[in-house]
Every structure is written in structure tokens, then in C-alpha cells.
Design an enzyme around this catalytic site. Structure first.
Site, short mmCIF file in Angstrom:
data_model
loop_
_atom_site.label_atom_id
_atom_site.label_comp_id
_atom_site.label_asym_id
_atom_site.label_seq_id
_atom_site.Cartn_x
_atom_site.Cartn_y
_atom_site.Cartn_z
N GLY A 169 0.81 -1.21 0.00
CA GLY A 169 0.00 0.00 0.00
C GLY A 169 0.84 1.26 0.00
N ASP A 170 1.94 1.25 0.76
CA ASP A 170 2.85 2.39 0.77
C ASP A 170 3.46 2.61 -0.61
OD1 ASP A 170 2.37 2.24 3.55
OD2 ASP A 170 4.10 0.93 3.82
#
Length: 303
Positions: free
Chosen positions: A248-249
Site C-alpha cells: 500500500g505504501d
């Protein structure tokens, strides 16, 4: 400039064992150590994609020095507030299964919080700040809300990738981007989201607050980006899932990297999903070559 904020960074110490015996002597077969934290991951992936950023947060002791030195060797700029106690160590033991022991982290004094707030208050309308991850117990739970309110005054765009109770108080402050996965989006509305249609429906409910972009990751089902009145869907490229940690990052970093290059929202979204998939299909964070190869496979469709 893009600034990333990690309030409780860590040294992630990974020990790999053939087997693990509780209560006995165990010896690792391989060890590695990396700086951990969602904001730090965003900065590291931005650097992989040749986009500059500055990592902000709190760091202290020998572990804080390790974090800064590691990032410095990777040409990631840092401007951490120095604290007295050492930054935490998170131990991950990988054997037949995986066991994690996460450190508590240092105590943060009011003067340290003030110093960090001063750094953020100096940003301008040309800057983006990424608020990522949880807030340690010694920092007020309203800190993200206070930062976002200040950034709204000075025109700094805010990206938030955090849990429900940290995102909801800032929605009325019109952040530039929030990025829940479909489980987190469902939690915001006390429901379960299983389909693309459901994700679009509840994503639009977030847009009502004035959030400029809502990005929803749905694992093997793909991802969505709601921008203005448009809804974009991203397919998932072929690959073997090795770890979802940092995916997600990486998606956030890829999207911001595309925008910083002057790309369209659609192509920036494509780069974001490429970076997220590349990390999911890797041990550790993505490589530039992996991102570029997956970029060619991803299809973006306007719904």
C-alpha cells in the site's frame, strides 16, 4: 517537494530460521535489518522511482542513527526530530510460521512535538505531506487533524494512509488523497465490501466530504481511483504474492511519483498500482525494473 511523516519509525530486524523451538536455543540461518514505518517506505519507493522526498518524524539513540544512516546511503533525505530515547526495534522471526515482536518506541515530549509541527508549518502550497501509519501513545491522537488543519491554511496537500479513527476526523479538512483498502473502507461505514460496485458506492460517500482523491486497493480484484467525477479501475498484473507488507505504501509512492513527473491522474494511478504490485511480488520493497515491467501489463479502465 514530497514530505513523508513516520511518527514511530523502527529498525525491523528479520531473523530467518529453519525451525523455531519455544523455550529453547534457536539459531538463525539469515538476518537482515531495515528501517521500518509506512512513511519511510513511501520515501524509499519514491527514491527507487527517482523522485526526491524528505522523511520526517522522530528518531533517537543508536537505532535512530541506524535509520538515518541507512536512508542516507539510499540517498533519501531526512529531517527527523531528535528524541532522547532510542527508536524501537521490531523483531520478525520467520520459521515454519512468522512471529513478530514490536517495540513500544520512545516517549515523545511536548517540545519534540512542537519542533515537528514547526517543520510542517514551514511547508508551502508547492509541497505534499504524507501522513502514514499509527500515532504513538505519547503523541496526541489529534495530531494528524492538527497537521491537516495547518496544511489547509498554508495550501500544502495532505495524503493520509492510516486507520479509521485517524482518517475520519480529517475528512472535513479536504485532504488531497486517502488510500484505504476495501476492508478499511468498509470499517468506516460499518459494513463489508466485497465487490467493485460496493467499493465505488462507499468511495463516493467519502468524496462528499471534499476529499480530492480516494484510492481503494482490493487485493486480487484490482484497485479503484475516484478523482473528481471520474472513477478509474486498475487491473492486477500476473505474479506470485510473496508479501503484502509495504504494498500500500508503494502504491501511494507510485501515484505521487507520477504526479510529480507531470503525468495525468490516470497514468499516475497506473504507476501506483505497478509499484504496489511489484512490492507484493517481491521480498522487501519493489525494484525499478519490476515496476517498469508490470507497468506494461496493467490496464486502466474508466468506469
Amino acid at each position: 517537494m514530497i514530505y513523508t511523516l513516520t511518527l514511530n519509525p523502527s529498525v525491523d530486524y528479520i531473523m530467518e530460521l529453519d525451525s523455531f523451538q519455544k523455550g529453547g536455543l534457536n539459531r538463525s540461518s539469515m538476518e537482515s535489518a531495515f528501517p521500518g514505518g509506512k512513511g519511510i517506505n513511501v520515501s524509499r519507493v519514491l527514491n527507487i522511482l527517482n523522485v526526491s522526498s524528505v522523511a520526517l518524524g522522530f528518531a533517537g539513540g543508536f537505532t535512530g542513527e541506524y535509520i538515518k544512516q541507512f536512508l542516507g546511503k539510499d540517498d533519501v533525505r531526512t529531517d527527523f526530530v531528535e528524541v532522547e530515547e532510542a527508536s524501537r526495534i521490531n523483531v520478525k522471526v520467520k520459521a515454519d510460521d512468522e512471529t513478530e515482536i514490536n517495540g513500544r518506541g520512545p516517549s515523545i515530549a511536548e517540545e519534540h512535538i512542537g519542533q515537528l509541527f514547526d517543520r510542517i508549518s514551514s511547508l508551502t502550497g508547492d509541497d505534499i505531506v504524507v501522513l502514514a501509519g499509527s500515532i504513538p501513545g505519547s503523541v496526541p491522537k489529534t495530531f494528524y487533524q492538527e497537521i491537516t488543519a495547518q496544511c489547509q491554511i498554508q495550501g500544502t496537500r495532505v495524503v493520509i494512509d492510516a486507520e479509521k479513527n485517524l482518517i475520519q476526523p480529517v475528512l472535513d479538512l479536504k485532504p488531497f488523497l486517502i488510500k484505504p483498502n476495501h476492508h478499511e473502507l468498509g470499517e468506516m461505514f460499518d459494513t463489508e465490501i466485497d465487490t467493485i460496485e460496493e467499493a465505488v458506492h462507499y468511495g463516493k460517500k467519502l468524496k462528499v466530504y471534499g476529499v480530492e482523491n480516494v484510492m481503494v486497493s482490493m487485493a486480487e480484484k484490482g484497485a479503484l481511483l475516484l478523482n473528481g467525477d471520474e472513477v478509474y479501475y486498475s487491473s492486477v498484473p500476473e505474479g506470485e504474492l510473496k508479501s503484502s507488507v509495504g504494498a500500500g505504501d508503494s502504491t501511494v509512492a507510485g501515484f505521487l511519483a507520477g504526479l510529480s513527473r507531470g503525468w495525468s491522474v490516470e497514468e499516475s494511478f497506473r504507476l501506483g498500482t505497478s509499484a504496489g504490485s511489484a512490492t507484493a511480488y517481491s521480498i522487501g520493497l519493489c525494484s525499478k525494473d519490476k515496476v517498469e515491467s508490470l507497468f506494461e501489463e496493467i490496464q486502466i479502465t474508466k468506469l
